[in-house]
Enzyme design. Structure first.
Site, PDB file in Angstrom:
ATOM      1  N   TYR A  11       2.203  -5.813   0.489  1.00 34.37           N
ATOM      2  CA  TYR A  11       3.645  -5.562   0.360  1.00 34.37           C
ATOM      3  C   TYR A  11       4.108  -4.439   1.285  1.00 34.37           C
ATOM      4  CZ  TYR A  11       3.415  -8.437  -3.884  1.00 34.37           C
ATOM      5  OH  TYR A  11       3.218  -9.455  -4.783  1.00 34.37           O
TER       6      TYR A  11
ATOM      7  N   ASP B 100       0.062  -8.261  -9.167  1.00 35.79           N
ATOM      8  CA  ASP B 100       1.405  -8.775  -9.440  1.00 35.79           C
ATOM      9  C   ASP B 100       1.293 -10.107 -10.187  1.00 35.79           C
ATOM     10  OD1 ASP B 100       4.079  -9.257  -9.401  1.00 35.79           O
ATOM     11  OD2 ASP B 100       4.309  -9.267  -7.227  1.00 35.79           O
TER      12      ASP B 100
ATOM     13  N   ASP C 269      -9.582 -15.977  -7.904  1.00 33.19           N
ATOM     14  CA  ASP C 269      -9.356 -17.352  -8.379  1.00 33.19           C
ATOM     15  C   ASP C 269     -10.080 -17.574  -9.711  1.00 33.19           C
ATOM     16  OD1 ASP C 269     -11.508 -16.890  -6.733  1.00 33.19           O
ATOM     17  OD2 ASP C 269     -11.514 -18.860  -5.790  1.00 33.19           O
TER      18      ASP C 269
ATOM     19  N   LYS D 232     -11.153 -10.671  -3.435  1.00 37.88           N
ATOM     20  CA  LYS D 232     -11.457 -11.947  -2.779  1.00 37.88           C
ATOM     21  C   LYS D 232     -12.437 -11.628  -1.651  1.00 37.88           C
ATOM     22  CE  LYS D 232     -10.576 -16.380  -2.304  1.00 37.88           C
ATOM     23  NZ  LYS D 232     -11.150 -17.329  -3.248  1.00 37.88           N
TER      24      LYS D 232
ATOM     25  N   ASP E  74       1.273 -10.864 -14.751  1.00 33.95           N
ATOM     26  CA  ASP E  74       2.217 -11.790 -15.398  1.00 33.95           C
ATOM     27  C   ASP E  74       1.457 -12.838 -16.203  1.00 33.95           C
ATOM     28  OD1 ASP E  74       4.384 -10.507 -14.353  1.00 33.95           O
ATOM     29  OD2 ASP E  74       5.336 -12.316 -13.555  1.00 33.95           O
TER      30      ASP E  74
END
Ligand code: NAD
Length: 359
Positions: free
Chosen positions: A141, A247, A223, A191, A251
């Site tokens: 970001y 992020d 994943d 990852k 959620d």
């Protein structure tokens, strides 16, 4: 204790839920003899409407000179067409960066009275108590180069995932220290099989782990983590991860608990912490007394515990929420058969009453 709190209600339901959190915190102040000084300012869409910019300098100055920031939410359809830099959501990135809030803590804990509000089976989610620690001011970001540039045949969009040893070290310490006060298990999510930035992440988290031998460390690919959160969420205690992965995963963890309206968050890292519910401004229900104020009120409890070290007071708010839910009161987002429907204001008032009258 005397504390100065910057209050930024923002847009949509922020205007309705923040007053309820302030009332609960005032009740705590009266009961325990603390003085909270409330200083209000504009942020997001309402600031754009007033001065054309989502993060006014006066709001930034107020936040920097307060002991903590209580934020509602920003954004809404009215401002969606604006260019990227002037959108309400930019104010959040600006505040996080200016205040040095590099760690976002998001607890996802199930209230057992609400197990049936989740889309997952009760036996899968009953007893979950996860803390997602998300790196907040680094990664893709913020990384450069970024932007959209013309090519001979169209355009090219670029973002850069970048982490330094220092950025990973400080967030890893936050995670291990949190785990020490919990069930002593950290799952670091990356990852590393594909990304070099993740390879460094894994290496540095492992090094920092050397200072916390009493905490167990596991590594997991993002994943797999997305899958495991749905399959067997009880295996997690503290999950530490990058800005982008955090992020998304936070959620997902939130939805295990049933409603987005229930969950608080804390952003910490320097002198001033910022506390806000995990949801947005919910324009679809704004102004209708339908919003669930519990995530906002629980954010106020996190402020007491993390910024002011008022743990007893924070626990009283959590018990007050439990009791009101136990008595069957529900806002629309968490209603079910046999529950008692209440609006935003009444839910706030019931929690205030519990704070005033119970232990
Ligand atoms: P949202 O979180 O605002 O709403 C998603 C859904 O959840 C909606 O149906 C909404 O009614 C419901 N909901 C959210 N909070 C609730 C509550 N307290 N009680 C009951 N129901 C609740 O997400 P969205 O609709 O994707 O975004 C709306 C606006 O909020 C957008 O402009 C977005 O950019 C912004 N946003 C802001 C923040 C923030 O301020 N931190 C975070 C996310 C989204």
């Amino acid at each position: 204790m005397e504390r100065r709190i910057a209050v930024l209600p923002g847009d949509g339901i922020g205007q309705e839920i923040v007053p309820e959190a302030v009332k609960v915190l005032q009740a705590i102040g009266q009961r325990f003899g603390h003085t909270f000084e409330w200083k209000y300012s504009d942020i997001g869409g309402q600031a754009i409407d007033r001065i054309g910019f989502p993060l006014p300098q006066e709001t930034l100055d107020l936040a920097k000179h307060s002991d903590a920031v209580l934020l509602g939410a920003v954004g809404g359809p009215k401002w969606e067409g604006l260019e990227y830099e002037r959108r309400p959501e930019r104010a959040l990135l600006g505040l996080r960066e200016a205040l040095g809030l590099f760690a976002n803590l998001r607890p996802a804990k199930l209230h057992s009275d609400l197990a049936d509000a989740s889309t997952l089976k009760r036996e899968v989610i009953e007893g979950i108590d996860i803390l997602v620690v998300r790196e907040l001011i680094g990664g893709i970001y913020f990384g450069k180069p970024k932007g959209i540039e013309p090519t001979a045949t169209g355009h090219r969009g670029v973002n850069t995932e970048v982490y330094t040893t220092e950025e990973i070290t400080r967030i890893a310490h936050v995670a291990f220290q949190a785990a020490r006060k919990r069930r002593r298990l950290v799952t670091s999510v990356d990852k590393a099989n594909v990304l070099e930035s993740s390879e460094l992440w894994r290496r540095v988290v492992t090094e920092v782990h050397g200072s916390y031998p009493e905490v167990e460390l596991r590594h997991m690919y993002v994943d797999n983590c997305a899958m495991q959160l749905i399959r067997n969420p009880k295996q997690f205690d503290v999950v530490v991860t990058t800005n982008l992965f955090g992020d998304i995963l936070s959620d997902e963890a939130a939805m295990l608990t049933g409603s987005i309206g229930m969950l608080p968050s804390a952003s910490v890292g320097s002198k001033v912490g910022m506390y806000e519910p995990i949801h947005g401004s919910a324009p679809d229900i704004a102004g209708k007394d339908l919003a669930n104020p519990i995530g906002m009120i629980a954010s106020g409890a996190m402020m007491l515990a993390y910024s002011f070290d008022l743990v007893k007071e924070a626990e009283l708010i959590e018990r007050a929420i439990q009791r009101v839910l136990g008595q069957g009161y529900r806002t629309k987002d968490i209603e079910g058969p046999g529950t008692i429907p209440v609006g935003t204001k009444q839910m706030g008032a019931l929690i205030v009453q519990q704070v005033q009258e119970n232990n």
